[in-house]
Design a protein around this motif. Structure first.
Motif, PDB file in Angstrom:
ATOM      1  N   TRP B 242      -6.673   5.034  -5.436  1.00 40.02           N
ATOM      2  CA  TRP B 242      -6.683   4.361  -4.142  1.00 40.02           C
ATOM      3  C   TRP B 242      -7.219   5.313  -3.076  1.00 40.02           C
ATOM      4  CZ3 TRP B 242      -6.334  -0.675  -4.463  1.00 40.02           C
ATOM      5  CH2 TRP B 242      -5.580  -1.247  -5.482  1.00 40.02           C
ATOM      6  N   GLY B 387      -0.695   5.883   0.209  1.00 40.38           N
ATOM      7  CA  GLY B 387      -1.011   6.146  -1.182  1.00 40.38           C
ATOM      8  C   GLY B 387      -0.722   4.968  -2.076  1.00 40.38           C
ATOM      9  N   PRO B 388      -0.712   5.230  -3.374  1.00 44.13           N
ATOM     10  CA  PRO B 388      -0.461   4.186  -4.359  1.00 44.13           C
ATOM     11  C   PRO B 388       0.771   3.325  -4.071  1.00 44.13           C
ATOM     12  CG  PRO B 388      -1.133   6.188  -5.445  1.00 44.13           C
ATOM     13  CD  PRO B 388      -0.993   6.515  -3.994  1.00 44.13           C
ATOM     14  N   PRO B 389       1.888   3.872  -3.537  1.00 41.71           N
ATOM     15  CA  PRO B 389       3.042   2.991  -3.310  1.00 41.71           C
ATOM     16  C   PRO B 389       2.696   1.801  -2.417  1.00 41.71           C
ATOM     17  CG  PRO B 389       3.710   5.259  -3.096  1.00 41.71           C
ATOM     18  CD  PRO B 389       2.221   5.267  -3.259  1.00 41.71           C
ATOM     19  N   TYR B 390       1.919   2.050  -1.357  1.00 39.54           N
ATOM     20  CA  TYR B 390       1.521   0.944  -0.480  1.00 39.54           C
ATOM     21  C   TYR B 390       0.708  -0.085  -1.251  1.00 39.54           C
ATOM     22  CZ  TYR B 390      -1.550  -1.604   2.692  1.00 39.54           C
ATOM     23  OH  TYR B 390      -2.273  -2.599   3.302  1.00 39.54           O
ATOM     24  N   ASN B 392       0.357  -0.571  -4.503  1.00 43.09           N
ATOM     25  CA  ASN B 392       1.074  -1.245  -5.576  1.00 43.09           C
ATOM     26  C   ASN B 392       1.993  -2.320  -5.022  1.00 43.09           C
ATOM     27  OD1 ASN B 392      -0.209   0.463  -7.292  1.00 43.09           O
ATOM     28  ND2 ASN B 392       1.535   1.835  -7.580  1.00 43.09           N
ATOM     29  N   ALA B 393       2.564  -2.060  -3.855  1.00 34.50           N
ATOM     30  CA  ALA B 393       3.515  -3.009  -3.293  1.00 34.50           C
ATOM     31  C   ALA B 393       2.821  -4.189  -2.630  1.00 34.50           C
ATOM     32  CB  ALA B 393       4.412  -2.308  -2.270  1.00 34.50           C
ATOM     33  N   THR B 394       1.557  -4.038  -2.236  1.00 32.04           N
ATOM     34  CA  THR B 394       0.883  -5.126  -1.535  1.00 32.04           C
ATOM     35  C   THR B 394      -0.183  -5.799  -2.400  1.00 32.04           C
ATOM     36  OG1 THR B 394      -0.608  -3.490  -0.614  1.00 32.04           O
ATOM     37  CG2 THR B 394       1.226  -4.190   0.770  1.00 32.04           C
TER      38      THR B 394
END
Lengths: 187, 645
Positions: B242, B387-390, B392-394
């Motif tokens: 990302w 990063g990836p958490p954003y 992955n969550a969206t």
């Protein structure tokens, strides 16, 4: 445009759908335009820049004096080179360190996670530019310095304040920069 | 001499681009419009030929290591293997812009040589738009970043190329990506020409469809290659970060994916006229923004060639003119394009509209995620990283309904669809989806809900897609259906690879002495040797790892820690053993000083399916492209009737 029919009354939603992309793009252009020429940060710097050097008390090589906090309060700016015998780029920067020493700079070394014999052999092969060498067997001192790898070189002013961090090997083109940082630290 | 010829050819090519841009607008004294319009095609062909010559001469300079050329001196080295001397041509700012123009000119030549179902005048308009876009980039190259500039004193050796970029995967990644980016310029030019000529309708959609598919397939291929390169070169087994630069290539791909589906709706049902035009404009706009963001030095990453602000300003003005102009034209004309036909919510087109909305939402999410850190940094709140958490969550949750619909859509008919047989057709995919999720839960011990959903969805989509082909005569199935099925199957493969490698990866970090062994996921690896090796422009420490499973020797892995000499840089060369059900991925770390070597080993199940899926998708697109699109009969209606209906 004779074939164009009478434009029916449009809702604000339709207008937004039609002009929205253009507006959004205009904002983007203004934003990017305002950013051109701004310097981009390329290095991650130690949080300790401008802070006093953490307490250092490291043993030396084969009976030679080690490296202690007192070595950084001599009133004269010095370089601290974090290195290791197993680090290949550390060999690459050896000639540059030698040149800095020849220019009258005091360079102290911290050998990280290394065996005394290996360090001695390394210094014999690549030359020893260091006034003092401290053995940081556990890597603890390296961590408190805010250094994440080898080689790294710090500029410490005469009062023991960390003024500059150089990440990676010192290449010939970096010497002028380090000399400038040392002069600045000496003021 | 050859370099000067190349430089001259580039100037001549720019002149032909100008002719190409003006051709449909010129009026001869006797108003013999045809004669001028007819010049567009030969001009486009001449331009392509001349740019090829210019590009060829730069390739020649790199191949022969002519260090009197500034670009070669700065980016090449005599010790580099030939492949990387050649890829060095586009591994820098000027060369990559020249490649961009080359691909653009080749696309123009393809438009000139292909059938033109919308007539010669429309083709000339499309070529004119392409000429106008190309002119801006010619101006940029010739005035602000001449790739052929000479040095007064030639150095005896060059500076080399970033070692991370010396890799076969990366040698072909930019040309593929550019083919996709620039391929979208054809759709862009078609959209602008359609707005000018007021010809938005099914015939237009059918004509633009193969171009969209070609660009989409190339872009998908380019992204897949880039992701694969990151996986094996960066040395920690990740394949998608990302990173803003990756997002810059993902966004045009998402727009193109939405576009090729909305083009189908427009061609079949004469609906979504404005939306399709907007997508065509946005797709290429995002490509240009992507290139610009990479080249401007606005973002610093492994991909960026830092560039001075003057060049950035030049590119920004170009973008503002092209994209702003097209969006303005869209805004002015969109209100005059008659709304197309309505449609039933449960129908093929209904599903495709939902697909478009979800893809657009995904695009928005990626755009916000990429732009937000820059914005926050500028506002002075302090640098943050999204990063990836954003993502992955969206992005992840948006893909769930999308994949659910992808399986259903192909079973729906155009117009109001009958739904009575739908449940029976989808029963098998549904059952197998639940079965795979249960299997993952019970046997693979997966507990994360998101992973279980991923497994279920990949089975759901894969089986439903196979069911489309089930019972059909392969050779009587239309190529477009084959293409669609392959592309959807590719998505199922990629989804399965992402889910499985994410949920089931096993990792091992050990310090081994020579002769010692360690085990990961049932594979035993024994460190047999660590020895120095040398390549053309690097030296390395290479480990020998004997891999066995259940006492049976399987393979030998040779991970390396490399040191490149020009320029000086450490890299890791991971050793990878690929199996259909997973990869063994080994990285050699540092010695600990007491005779032990750090080894980092991963078992990544089904990871190869990610890129296999990407290539299958691209293949589906390519196959579909060769199919003759069947526009609705109304395509034959006079132009005015379509617009003013």
């Amino acid at each position: 445009m004779t074939e164009t029919p009478e434009t029916p009354a449009r809702s604000w939603l339709t207008r937004l759908a039609i002009y929205g992309p253009l507006l959004l793009f205009a904002v983007f252009v203004v934003f990017v335009g305002s950013q051109l020429g701004r310097e981009t940060r390329v290095t991650v710097t130690s949080k300790l820049i401008g802070q006093p050097m953490p307490a250092v008390n490291l043993p030396g090589l084969g009976g030679a004096p080690g490296l202690t906090s007192a070595d950084f309060k001599t009133g004269k700016p010095v370089l601290v080179n974090v290195f290791a015998s197993w680090c290949i780029p550390c060999r690459v920067e050896a000639p540059q360190l030698a040149r800095l020493t020849a220019m009258g700079v005091t360079v102290n070394g911290i050998a990280v996670r290394d065996a005394p014999d290996d360090v001695a052999a390394f210094l014999k092969t690549n030359g020893n530019p260091f006034t003092r060498v401290g053995l940081d067997k556990t890597g603890q001192t390296q961590i408190t310095l805010g250094s994440s790898g080898v080689p790294e070189t710090f500029v410490i002013d005469g009062r023991g304040i960390i003024r500059y961090q150089h990440i990676g090997e010192i290449r010939p083109e970096h010497i002028a920069l380090l000399m400038a940082k040392l002069t600045e630290a000496g003021r | 001499m050859i370099v000067e010829l190349g430089h001259a050819a580039l100037w001549l090519a720019a002149a032909f681009a100008l002719l190409q841009a003006l051709a449909p607008w010129l009026r001869a004294p006797a108003d013999d419009a045809e004669r001028w319009t007819g010049l567009a095609v030969p001009a486009a062909l001449a331009q392509a030929l001349l740019v090829s010559l210019a590009f060829g001469s730069l390739v020649w300079a790199f191949a022969t290591s002519d260090f009197s050329v500034k670009l070669v001196a700065e980016n090449s080295h005599t010790m580099k293997p030939m492949l990387y001397k050649l890829s060095g041509v586009w591994g820098n700012h000027e060369g990559s812009m020249l490649l961009w123009i080359l691909v653009m000119a080749v696309a123009g030549a393809a438009v000139s040589l292909a059938d033109s179902p919308l007539g010669d005048r429309f083709r000339a308009l499309v070529l004119s738009m392409q000429g106008i876009i190309a002119l801006g980039f010619y101006a940029f190259l010739l005035a602000a970043s001449n790739p052929f500039a000479r040095l007064a004193i030639a150095p005896t050796q060059g500076n080399g190329l970033n070692p991370l970029l010396q890799d076969p995967g990366l040698a072909f990644h930019p040309p593929m990506l550019y083919a996709g980016y620039v391929g979208l310029s054809v759709a862009f030019a078609f959209a602008v020409a359609a707005l000018l000529e007021r010809r938005v309708g099914p015939a237009w959609a059918a004509a633009v469809r193969p171009w969209v598919l070609a660009a989409w397939a190339a872009l998908g291929c380019g992204i897949t290659l880039g992701s694969w390169w990151a996986y094996y070169e960066l040395g920690w087994g990740g394949y998608w970060f990302w990173d803003p630069v990756e997002n810059a290539s993902l966004m045009p791909w998402l727009a193109a994916t939405a576009l090729l589906h909305s083009v189908a709706v427009l061609a079949k049902r004469d609906a979504l006229r404005n939306w399709t035009i907007l997508l065509a404009v946005v797709g290429f706009s995002l490509s240009m923004i992507g290139t610009f963001v990479v080249r401007s030095g606005l973002l610093t990453s492994v991909h960026a060639f830092a560039v001075d602000p003057a060049r950035g300003a030049f590119l920004l003005v170009l973008l503002a003119l092209y994209i702003g102009g097209a969006l303005l034209l869209y805004a002015l004309r969109a209100s005059t394009v008659a709304v197309g036909e309505g449609f039933a919510p449960v129908s093929r087109e209904g599903a495709l509209v939902a697909n478009n909305l979800l893809l657009a939402a995904g695009l928005g999410v990626v755009f916000v995620g990429s732009g937000y850190p820059l914005l926050v940094d500028v506002l002075g709140v302090g640098p943050i990283s999204v990063g990836p958490p954003y993502f992955n969550a969206t992005f992840g949750p948006l893909m769930i309904p999308l994949v659910l619909l992808m399986a259903v859509g192909p079973f729906l008919t155009w117009g109001a669809a009958r739904t009575d047989k739908l449940a029976r057709k989808l029963a098998v995919p549904g059952l197998l989806a639940v079965a795979l999720a249960l299997y993952a839960f019970a046997v693979w011990d997966v507990r994360a809900a998101f992973s279980l959903i991923g497994f279920a969805l990949s089975a759901w989509l894969g089986v439903a897609t196979l069911a489309i082909l089930w019972g059909r005569m392969p050779w009587r199935t239309p190529r477009a259906t084959w293409g669609m099925a392959l592309a959807h199957l590719g998505v199922a493969f990629t989804l399965f690879g992402i889910t499985a490698s994410g949920a089931l990866t096993r990792e091992l970090l050990v310090n081994l002495r020579l002769g010692e062994s360690a085990e990961v996921a049932g594979y035993t690896m024994k460190l047999v040797d660590v020895a120095p090796v040398a390549g053309a422009n690097w030296t390395a420490l290479e480990a020998t790892l004997d891999v066995s499973r259940g006492g049976q020797p399987l393979t030998v892995l040779h991970p390396q820690a490399r040191l490149y000499t020009s320029p000086m840089m450490d890299t890791t060369e991971a050793a990878i053993h690929t199996r259909i059900n997973g990869d063994l991925y080994a990285v050699l770390g540092k010695p600990d000083g007491s005779g032990r070597w750090q080894l980092h080993v991963w078992w990544k199940p089904f990871v190869i399916w990610i890129w296999a899926g990407g290539l299958i998708m691209a293949l589906g697109g390519a196959l579909s492209m060769t199919a003759r699109a069947s526009a609705r009969r109304s395509a034959a209606q006079p132009v005015g009737a379509l617009v003013a209906a």
